[in-house]
Scaffold this motif. Structure first.
Motif, mmCIF file in Angstrom:
data_model
loop_
_atom_site.group_PDB
_atom_site.id
_atom_site.type_symbol
_atom_site.label_atom_id
_atom_site.label_comp_id
_atom_site.label_asym_id
_atom_site.label_seq_id
_atom_site.Cartn_x
_atom_site.Cartn_y
_atom_site.Cartn_z
ATOM 1 N N SER A 76 0.849 -1.190 0.000
ATOM 2 C CA SER A 76 0.000 0.000 0.000
ATOM 3 C C SER A 76 0.882 1.237 0.000
ATOM 4 O O SER A 76 2.096 1.154 0.233
ATOM 5 C CB SER A 76 -0.922 0.017 1.232
ATOM 6 O OG SER A 76 -0.188 0.361 2.395
ATOM 7 N N THR A 77 0.272 2.378 -0.254
ATOM 8 C CA THR A 77 1.039 3.630 -0.279
ATOM 9 C C THR A 77 1.621 3.959 1.092
ATOM 10 O O THR A 77 2.603 4.707 1.193
ATOM 11 C CB THR A 77 0.149 4.789 -0.754
ATOM 12 O OG1 THR A 77 -1.036 4.845 0.075
ATOM 13 C CG2 THR A 77 -0.288 4.580 -2.201
ATOM 14 N N ARG A 86 3.047 2.948 -8.150
ATOM 15 C CA ARG A 86 3.312 1.516 -8.152
ATOM 16 C C ARG A 86 2.013 0.736 -7.942
ATOM 17 O O ARG A 86 1.998 -0.355 -7.383
ATOM 18 C CB ARG A 86 4.330 1.176 -7.060
ATOM 19 C CG ARG A 86 5.665 1.883 -7.255
ATOM 20 C CD ARG A 86 6.683 1.499 -6.219
ATOM 21 N NE ARG A 86 7.072 0.104 -6.307
ATOM 22 C CZ ARG A 86 7.996 -0.457 -5.523
ATOM 23 N NH1 ARG A 86 8.614 0.266 -4.623
ATOM 24 N NH2 ARG A 86 8.279 -1.738 -5.648
ATOM 25 N N GLN A 87 0.914 1.327 -8.414
ATOM 26 C CA GLN A 87 -0.402 0.744 -8.196
ATOM 27 C C GLN A 87 -0.520 -0.662 -8.759
ATOM 28 O O GLN A 87 -1.055 -1.566 -8.107
ATOM 29 C CB GLN A 87 -1.472 1.645 -8.809
ATOM 30 C CG GLN A 87 -2.900 1.242 -8.492
ATOM 31 C CD GLN A 87 -3.236 1.401 -7.020
ATOM 32 O OE1 GLN A 87 -2.696 2.284 -6.358
ATOM 33 N NE2 GLN A 87 -4.119 0.543 -6.506
ATOM 34 N N ALA A 88 -0.026 -0.875 -9.974
ATOM 35 C CA ALA A 88 -0.147 -2.193 -10.612
ATOM 36 C C ALA A 88 0.594 -3.258 -9.809
ATOM 37 O O ALA A 88 0.092 -4.376 -9.625
ATOM 38 C CB ALA A 88 0.388 -2.137 -12.038
ATOM 39 N N GLU A 89 1.781 -2.931 -9.298
ATOM 40 C CA GLU A 89 2.546 -3.883 -8.494
ATOM 41 C C GLU A 89 1.811 -4.217 -7.198
ATOM 42 O O GLU A 89 1.792 -5.378 -6.773
ATOM 43 C CB GLU A 89 3.920 -3.299 -8.163
ATOM 44 C CG GLU A 89 4.782 -3.008 -9.376
ATOM 45 C CD GLU A 89 6.115 -2.390 -8.973
ATOM 46 O OE1 GLU A 89 6.556 -2.624 -7.828
ATOM 47 O OE2 GLU A 89 6.707 -1.684 -9.793
ATOM 48 N N MET A 90 1.226 -3.200 -6.589
ATOM 49 C CA MET A 90 0.494 -3.423 -5.340
ATOM 50 C C MET A 90 -0.708 -4.321 -5.565
ATOM 51 O O MET A 90 -1.020 -5.188 -4.740
ATOM 52 C CB MET A 90 0.069 -2.076 -4.744
ATOM 53 C CG MET A 90 1.227 -1.242 -4.219
ATOM 54 S SD MET A 90 0.706 0.235 -3.280
ATOM 55 C CE MET A 90 -0.012 1.235 -4.578
ATOM 56 N N VAL A 91 -1.399 -4.136 -6.677
ATOM 57 C CA VAL A 91 -2.560 -4.972 -6.996
ATOM 58 C C VAL A 91 -2.126 -6.419 -7.195
ATOM 59 O O VAL A 91 -2.782 -7.362 -6.696
ATOM 60 C CB VAL A 91 -3.285 -4.442 -8.252
ATOM 61 C CG1 VAL A 91 -4.338 -5.452 -8.723
ATOM 62 C CG2 VAL A 91 -3.933 -3.097 -7.963
ATOM 63 N N ASP A 92 -1.019 -6.637 -7.909
ATOM 64 C CA ASP A 92 -0.509 -8.004 -8.110
ATOM 65 C C ASP A 92 -0.270 -8.693 -6.775
ATOM 66 O O ASP A 92 -0.679 -9.846 -6.560
ATOM 67 C CB ASP A 92 0.817 -7.966 -8.886
ATOM 68 C CG ASP A 92 0.650 -7.532 -10.333
ATOM 69 O OD1 ASP A 92 -0.480 -7.589 -10.839
ATOM 70 O OD2 ASP A 92 1.669 -7.154 -10.942
#
Length: 304
Positions: free
Chosen positions: A106-107, A117-123
């Protein structure tokens, strides 16, 4: 253990006082265990070293996965799939997975940069959800990696739902950075107390680490009772038990708060040393670290 050199089992086994159980296929993850414990490898890949851990103090085996993830999002996809594959064959066994995941969740896990880095966090979040893993929370520093003003929580420990059923408590502590840009993680688990009836007196190993322990014992034990032989012994044992209980409450009740204070003192000392790398400031850093290590040993005794 996450080394930066080729495995040297004998050297590190002696230094750690543990047995070397192997490394993953690229030699970047090593496993050491204490005497009488064992680790049997069940899956070996570039980003994860997975196996069955047994220990005399734990009634059932648990599955352990040590992680050292790749640096790019694309390369980490293989790690997320490996986690999902392992979930399919666990058969409800407790599972601990931890290490350097090389990404944030998370941020809140980052400061000093606003890179998206939203896409990495979702993964990462989807892999955790698919594997039904839980984050037991942390003590200590919020971040495990720091460099040039950027701080991130790249290292963490996750546990399966069945792990929380095996242990009364699972505690994860992010230890201070000492001469490295990445800090170690300490995980402790408390077994259930199955004793019935009232709470029995329990001698705490952490007491003997305190500099005042010998004095407490000597002063109380040497005080006369005016009683004969066995009655004298019985009175002394009952008296010193009461003394230990009071002393424990006065000295050790706030050991967890003392650890937090010590972490803050280390951060201040390290900051002052970086600004002025004098011998005096270095000595202060070493003093604070030594005190922190002693408190950690006391707390580990308490949890044991």
């Amino acid at each position: 253990m996450k080394p930066l050199t080729s495995p040297n089992p004998d050297k590190f086994s002696k230094a750690l006082g543990m047995s070397y159980k192997g490394s993953n296929i690229n030699g970047k993850i090593w496993i050491f265990v204490e005497e009488e414990a064992d680790f049997v490898v069940e899956d070996n890949s570039e980003q994860m070293f997975h196996g069955r851990f047994t220990c005399p103090r734990i009634p059932n085996p648990i599955m352990l996965s040590a992680v050292y993830a790749k640096c790019t999002r694309g390369e980490r996809l293989a790690l997320w799939e490996k986690m999902r594959d392992i979930t399919q064959v666990l058969e409800e066994m407790p599972w601990f997975i931890g290490g350097d995941f090389n990404t944030i969740l998370s941020t809140r896990d980052r400061t000093g940069s606003d890179t998206n880095r939203q896409a990495e966090m979702v993964d990462f979040a989807e892999a955790i959800e698919d594997c039904r893993l839980m984050d037991p929370g942390i003590d200590g520093s919020e971040y495990t990696w720091a460099k040039n003003g950027l701080m991130e929580r790249l290292d963490r420990v996750l546990v399966s739902e069945t792990s929380s059923q095996l242990f009364d408590a699972i505690r994860v502590t992010n230890l201070p950075h000492i001469a490295l840009d990445q800090g170690p993680i300490l995980v402790r688990c408390r077994m259930p107390n199955n004793h019935e009836g009232g709470r029995a007196f329990r001698f705490q190993n952490m007491w003997v680490r305190h500099e005042g322990f010998a004095g407490v014992v000597q002063d109380d034990w040497m005080a006369p009772t005016e009683a004969p032989r066995l009655l004298n012994l019985k009175i002394k044992l009952a008296r010193i038990k009461r003394k230990f209980k009071r002393w424990n409450k006065e000295v050790f009740e706030n050991i967890h708060a003392n650890l937090k204070t010590c972490e803050e003192n280390i951060a201040v000392a390290q900051s002052e040393f970086e600004g002025n790398p004098s011998a005096r400031n270095r000595a202060e850093v070493n003093k604070q670290i030594a005190e922190y290590i002693l408190l950690l040993k006391m707390e580990e005794d308490f949890w044991g």
